[in-house]
Design a protein around this motif. Structure first.
Motif, mmCIF file in Angstrom:
data_model
loop_
_atom_site.group_PDB
_atom_site.id
_atom_site.type_symbol
_atom_site.label_atom_id
_atom_site.label_comp_id
_atom_site.label_asym_id
_atom_site.label_seq_id
_atom_site.Cartn_x
_atom_site.Cartn_y
_atom_site.Cartn_z
ATOM 1 N N VAL A 186 33.564 12.795 16.296
ATOM 2 C CA VAL A 186 33.903 13.038 17.706
ATOM 3 C C VAL A 186 35.066 14.026 17.756
ATOM 4 O O VAL A 186 36.097 13.799 17.128
ATOM 5 C CB VAL A 186 34.287 11.718 18.407
ATOM 6 C CG1 VAL A 186 34.690 11.978 19.849
ATOM 7 C CG2 VAL A 186 33.126 10.741 18.349
ATOM 8 N N GLN A 191 38.441 15.148 22.552
ATOM 9 C CA GLN A 191 38.161 13.953 23.344
ATOM 10 C C GLN A 191 39.388 13.052 23.409
ATOM 11 O O GLN A 191 39.698 12.497 24.448
ATOM 12 C CB GLN A 191 36.977 13.186 22.743
ATOM 13 C CG GLN A 191 35.656 13.920 22.860
ATOM 14 C CD GLN A 191 35.143 13.942 24.283
ATOM 15 O OE1 GLN A 191 35.177 12.955 24.980
ATOM 16 N NE2 GLN A 191 34.670 15.107 24.718
ATOM 17 N N VAL A 197 36.547 7.514 22.067
ATOM 18 C CA VAL A 197 35.999 8.019 20.806
ATOM 19 C C VAL A 197 34.930 7.071 20.237
ATOM 20 O O VAL A 197 33.823 7.505 19.917
ATOM 21 C CB VAL A 197 37.123 8.237 19.771
ATOM 22 C CG1 VAL A 197 36.550 8.636 18.431
ATOM 23 C CG2 VAL A 197 38.083 9.316 20.275
ATOM 24 N N GLN A 254 31.429 7.123 21.657
ATOM 25 C CA GLN A 254 30.682 8.342 21.346
ATOM 26 C C GLN A 254 30.312 8.431 19.871
ATOM 27 O O GLN A 254 29.432 9.194 19.484
ATOM 28 C CB GLN A 254 31.489 9.569 21.752
ATOM 29 C CG GLN A 254 31.709 9.639 23.242
ATOM 30 C CD GLN A 254 32.340 10.935 23.674
ATOM 31 O OE1 GLN A 254 31.715 11.983 23.656
ATOM 32 N NE2 GLN A 254 33.603 10.865 24.047
ATOM 33 N N SER A 255 31.006 7.653 19.032
ATOM 34 C CA SER A 255 30.708 7.715 17.607
ATOM 35 C C SER A 255 29.492 6.852 17.259
ATOM 36 O O SER A 255 28.868 7.054 16.217
ATOM 37 C CB SER A 255 31.921 7.246 16.791
ATOM 38 O OG SER A 255 32.140 5.874 17.004
ATOM 39 N N HIS A 293 30.157 10.726 27.052
ATOM 40 C CA HIS A 293 29.290 9.574 27.325
ATOM 41 C C HIS A 293 29.373 9.125 28.778
ATOM 42 O O HIS A 293 28.916 8.048 29.110
ATOM 43 C CB HIS A 293 29.654 8.425 26.391
ATOM 44 C CG HIS A 293 31.082 7.983 26.492
ATOM 45 N ND1 HIS A 293 32.143 8.868 26.456
ATOM 46 C CD2 HIS A 293 31.629 6.764 26.649
ATOM 47 C CE1 HIS A 293 33.280 8.200 26.566
ATOM 48 N NE2 HIS A 293 32.992 6.918 26.691
#
Lengths: 317, 263
Positions: free
Chosen positions: A188, A192, A211, A214-215, B114
């Motif tokens: 990521v 971010q 993070v 999204q990982s 996201h």
């Protein structure tokens, strides 16, 4: 020759400054030229060779008296074997879950600003990834030599073959999983975290809320792979009588000496389990790997769909 | 062309940067930078790459800690406090709280991948400021409309063009009701065709009286919108003055050389 020349219209041959006029179409008369792909001769030959070899092998083994397919079939759904399959599945799932929890902790330790925690985490990975799984299984099973009693209980009664196997598999796996999770976190972009911090999150909050979510996309596919590996690694537990599939198959052929037919039983069951897990992994990958976060979760109402993309780029009002 | 902010506000200082030093490893990136920005003022920072402009912005909201000097936003120290003539770094939570009121827009947008555009904008107000969701959504919709993306609220960043992403990022920063907005080369990563829409949005923000620091290579934007231009090179401020004067009549030869090349 002349047939292929029709695309080089006058417009294409000599123009210094071409401006497309409305209604301008490529100057093609008749049907466009069809391109035909070269036949894949190599593929056809390979296919024939493979089929021939397979047929030969099957033909030789079908009549091999030592194969005893009847015995294989008989034990395939034997309750003892089925129970072993259950134990194998349990071992794999529990070991995986435990290892993922451990791995998250270790990955965060390694990534943290706390240098001591980082070094401890790295040491953990170094040890549990470095010592062969089989050795770890044996170590845990023989723990009683070092610690005859744990919390006043007899160690050997506390740690059965199953428990020792579960602990060993979990710890060994957590070393690999920690690296996979750490890779996910690293994947990521740092921006971010910057963005999260810039609106007022602390660094830890940004890690947990921005993070990590999204990982997951990056972590899931290799985790499926590891699970398949784990299904097979459970067979190591047989060296300490972990009552898994292989242990039980060995027990049976120890009594009736039908070694090969029973090993085939194990082969078939492992293949079945791995295939099921593989199908699951395929779907997980499709969901997490290829798709963008947007395409899998359509919102309730998106008034103007894709068409709006082009209209709004024109500039802010 | 906001020449001077209204007299009442114009006197107080929104940002004070005083003798700031910063090392990155062995590199002395900021070598004693002094800049003051008044409330409502729009300051563009120009300079070659590696001059320390972006690092300076990151130091202002303590994304990177300074190694010396003082940074105050609205009279409040960010990231450090002084005890007995020595700077001490504050705890994470206090720094995070101080940062809430400093908006930052990044070169690479850095929208939360996201979350939808709307969730990107409402995240700070709901999860950090603790605003009721309804109120935050209404405000976010207003902001998205302002940046011209009302109909994109349910899109994910990956479905938006660079220009659109950057405009959502501006809305996200504005949603925190910042006192100061910092833009770190907001158009450098964009296709040439998309630069205009982002600059237009920034112009709008400027017209509403926001205090802005803009690190940029867009000399045209600086000339049109900025009150002051600061030129930096090798970690120092070489020139600092009214936008027109610095751009049209640079006094330092380095500034002049830079502007000749950028024009």
């Amino acid at each position: 020759m002349s047939e292929l020349n029709h695309s080089s219209s006058p417009a294409l041959t000599a123009r210094a400054h071409y401006v497309r006029q409305p209604g301008d179409e490529p100057a093609v008369q008749g049907a466009p030229i069809r391109a035909k792909r070269r036949p894949q001769y190599g593929q056809i030959v390979t296919g024939f060779v493979a089929i021939a070899l397979l047929a030969l092998f099957i033909q030789s083994q079908a009549q091999n008296p030592n194969m005893e397919w009847g015995v294989t079939w008989e034990y395939m759904f034997n309750p003892v074997v089925l129970e072993g399959v259950g134990v194998t599945i349990q071992l794999a799932i529990f070991a995986m879950l435990i290892s993922i929890v451990l791995a998250f902790v270790i990955a965060l330790m390694i990534q943290s600003n706390n240098k001591v925690a980082s070094i401890i985490g790295r040491g953990y990975v170094w040890f549990f990834r470095g010592v062969p799984m089989l050795v770890q299984v044996l170590l845990w099973f023989n723990l009683a030599v070092l610690f005859p009693k744990i919390l006043g209980q007899d160690t050997n009664s506390l740690i059965s073959g199953f428990t020792a196997g579960l602990i060993a598999l979990s710890l060994a796996e957590s070393g690999y999983m920690a690296e996979i999770i750490r890779g996910g976190i690293i994947s990521v972009p740092a921006g971010q975290t910057d963005a999260g911090v810039s609106i007022g999150l602390t660094r830890n909050q940004a890690l947990a809320r921005i993070v990590l979510p999204q990982s997951i996309r990056v972590i899931i596919p290799p985790t499926g792979n590891q699970f398949i590996g784990m299904l097979k690694a459970t067979s190591l537990v047989s060296v300490i009588g972990g009552s898994d599939l292989l242990t039980r198959v060995q027990l049976i052929y120890g009594q009736n000496f039908k070694i090969l037919p029973l090993l085939i039983v194990a082969v078939l069951w492992y293949l079945i389990l791995v295939t099921i897990a593989g199908v699951g992994q395929h779907f997980l990958e499709r969901r997490f790997n290829a798709s963008q976060p947007g395409s899998r979760k359509p919102r309730k109402h998106s008034p103007a769909g894709a068409a709006a993309t082009t209209t709004t780029t024109g500039g802010a009002p | 062309m906001t020449q001077t902010a209204p007299a009442g506000i114009a006197t107080d200082t929104m940002l004070r940067i005083d003798g700031v030093h910063k090392w990155l490893g062995h590199l002395h990136v900021l070598r004693g930078v002094d800049i003051q920005v008044r409330t409502g003022e729009i300051v563009c920072i120009l300079g070659p790459s590696g001059s320390g402009k972006s690092t300076l912005l990151r130091c202002i909201n303590h994304l990177d800690p300074v190694d010396g000097g003082v940074i105050e936003v609205n009279g409040e120290r960010i990231g450090h406090e002084v005890h007995g003539g020595q700077l001490y770094e504050q705890g994470e939570r206090r720094v995070a709280k101080a940062r809430q009121h400093i908006g930052m827009v990044f070169q690479h947008f850095n929208l939360f991948g996201h979350m939808t555009a709307l969730d990107n904008v409402t995240y700070g107000p709901t999860r950090i400021l603790g605003r009721p969701r309804k109120e935050a959504v209404a405000h976010a919709r207003q902001l998205l409309a302002k940046v011209g993306l009302a109909e994109k609220e349910s899109s994910y960043p990956s479905q938006l063009s660079g220009g659109q992403q950057q405009r959502v990022a501006i809305a996200r920063a504005l949603a925190m009701e910042p006192r100061l907005m910092m833009f770190d080369e907001p158009t450098s990563a964009l296709d040439p065709e998309l630069v205009g829409e982002v600059l237009q949005t920034m112009r709008q923000v400027a017209e509403e009286g926001m205090t802005m620091i803009v690190v940029t290579h867009e000399v045209g934007f600086a000339r049109e919108v900025a009150d002051r231009v600061v030129f930096m090179d090798q970690g120092r401020v070489l020139e600092d003055g009214p936008a027109r004067e610095v751009l049209d009549n640079p006094q330092h030869e380095r500034t002049a050389a830079f502007l000749r090349r950028v024009h």
